[in-house]
Design a protein around this motif. Structure first.
Motif, short mmCIF file in Angstrom:
data_model
loop_
_atom_site.label_atom_id
_atom_site.label_comp_id
_atom_site.label_asym_id
_atom_site.label_seq_id
_atom_site.Cartn_x
_atom_site.Cartn_y
_atom_site.Cartn_z
N GLN A 1 33.63 52.12 53.64
CA GLN A 1 33.76 50.75 54.16
C GLN A 1 34.63 50.72 55.42
O GLN A 1 34.36 49.95 56.35
CB GLN A 1 34.34 49.82 53.09
CG GLN A 1 33.37 49.50 51.97
CD GLN A 1 33.97 48.55 50.96
OE1 GLN A 1 34.94 47.85 51.22
NE2 GLN A 1 33.39 48.53 49.76
N ILE B 1 44.23 44.41 52.55
CA ILE B 1 43.56 44.55 51.25
C ILE B 1 44.64 44.70 50.18
O ILE B 1 45.77 45.08 50.47
CB ILE B 1 42.60 45.76 51.21
CG1 ILE B 1 43.33 47.08 51.49
CG2 ILE B 1 41.46 45.59 52.20
CD1 ILE B 1 42.45 48.31 51.34
N GLU C 1 42.57 42.81 44.40
CA GLU C 1 41.23 42.41 44.84
C GLU C 1 40.24 43.57 44.79
O GLU C 1 39.07 43.39 44.45
CB GLU C 1 41.27 41.80 46.23
CG GLU C 1 41.60 42.75 47.35
CD GLU C 1 41.68 42.07 48.72
OE1 GLU C 1 41.35 42.75 49.71
OE2 GLU C 1 42.09 40.90 48.78
N ILE C 2 40.72 44.78 45.11
CA ILE C 2 39.83 45.95 45.07
C ILE C 2 39.49 46.31 43.62
O ILE C 2 38.35 46.66 43.31
CB ILE C 2 40.46 47.15 45.79
CG1 ILE C 2 40.66 46.84 47.28
CG2 ILE C 2 39.60 48.40 45.62
CD1 ILE C 2 39.38 46.51 48.04
N SER C 3 40.47 46.20 42.72
CA SER C 3 40.20 46.51 41.31
C SER C 3 39.19 45.53 40.73
O SER C 3 38.30 45.90 39.96
CB SER C 3 41.49 46.50 40.49
OG SER C 3 42.07 45.20 40.46
N VAL C 4 39.28 44.24 41.14
CA VAL C 4 38.30 43.24 40.70
C VAL C 4 36.93 43.52 41.31
O VAL C 4 35.90 43.46 40.63
CB VAL C 4 38.78 41.81 41.07
CG1 VAL C 4 37.67 40.79 40.83
CG2 VAL C 4 40.02 41.44 40.28
N GLN C 5 36.92 43.84 42.60
CA GLN C 5 35.66 44.11 43.30
C GLN C 5 34.89 45.25 42.67
O GLN C 5 33.67 45.20 42.50
CB GLN C 5 35.96 44.43 44.77
CG GLN C 5 34.71 44.75 45.59
CD GLN C 5 35.06 45.19 47.01
OE1 GLN C 5 36.15 44.94 47.51
NE2 GLN C 5 34.13 45.87 47.65
N PHE C 6 35.62 46.33 42.29
CA PHE C 6 34.96 47.51 41.74
C PHE C 6 34.92 47.52 40.21
O PHE C 6 34.32 48.41 39.61
CB PHE C 6 35.66 48.78 42.24
CG PHE C 6 35.48 49.04 43.71
CD1 PHE C 6 34.34 48.63 44.37
CD2 PHE C 6 36.45 49.71 44.44
CE1 PHE C 6 34.16 48.87 45.73
CE2 PHE C 6 36.29 49.96 45.79
CZ PHE C 6 35.14 49.53 46.44
#
Length: 223
Positions: free
Chosen positions: A21, A33, A37-42
């Motif tokens: 990305q 970032i 938010e990244i843990s939720v996204q993935f």
């Protein structure tokens, strides 16, 4: 994107996805970032995300500031130039080797790659063009049995690759890029080492010519 299971594979998957990305400019330089938010996204826990952040920080793609947050690093032109310099020395040497002896199979791959480059040019698909450009150069190393040397280049390439991607995204006139690739294939097939080296040098100097324009157009992306 939901990433499933085991700790090491989860960490590696998050790391690879984030790195892509960043390199593809889906996460532009300067973007903030967070682990949450990244843990939720993935769809993963924070631990593999945190470990991925550390690895990307060590590679110069993320800047982590305690109490302030994590940001996609700005492009460092000194590192861009150093990576270009390393690539030029190694790629000139390898394409010279290719002109001495190069198997038919990888030569056919290079020609097929050129055909796909024409498709990406018609479609103005800059991500496809970047991937084809990478594959083109990698095939030359592979044909010369120098994939470990290619791996060394990848370790220093991250800032250079972002400027290359930025250039492709900003300007869809890729005729010169394609023509240099086409002439390299001709030089390899014709065993013209001197011509091939000069072409490779000119090819890798395109990034220098583009830097001023890119800095003016995307000032916020550079240090």
């Amino acid at each position: 994107m939901i990433i499933k299971p085991t700790t090491s594979t989860t960490r590696d998957a998050v790391y690879q996805a984030l790195k892509e990305q960043i390199l593809m400019l889906d996460l532009p330089p300067g973007t903030g970032i967070s682990e949450k938010e990244i843990s939720v996204q993935f769809g993963v826990s924070r631990t593999p995300v945190r470990e991925s952040f550390v690895q990307l920080s060590q590679e110069g793609l993320l800047d982590i500031y305690p109490q302030r947050g994590t940001f996609v690093s700005l492009i460092d032109l000194e590192l861009v130039e150093e990576a270009r310099f390393i690539r030029e020395q190694l790629e000139r040497a390898v394409i010279s080797l290719a002109c001495e002896s190069f198997p038919e199979a990888p030569l056919a791959q290079l020609r097929s790659n050129l055909s796909h480059q024409q498709v990406s040019m018609k479609e103005k698909d800059f991500k496809m063009m970047f991937e084809l450009d990478e594959a083109f150069h990698r095939t030359i190393f592979e044909g010369c049995r120098k994939l470990n040397t290619w791996a060394v280049i990848q370790q220093v390439n991250v800032h250079l690759n972002r400027t290359r991607m930025l250039r492709l995204a900003a300007d869809h006139q890729w005729d010169e890029l394609y023509e240099q690739h086409r002439l390299m294939v001709e030089a390899i097939a014709g065993k013209q080492a001197e011509k091939a080296e000069l072409l490779m040098s000119a090819h890798l100097h395109l990034t220098i010519a583009d830097q001023t324009v890119l800095q003016e157009k995307f000032q916020a992306y550079f240090k």
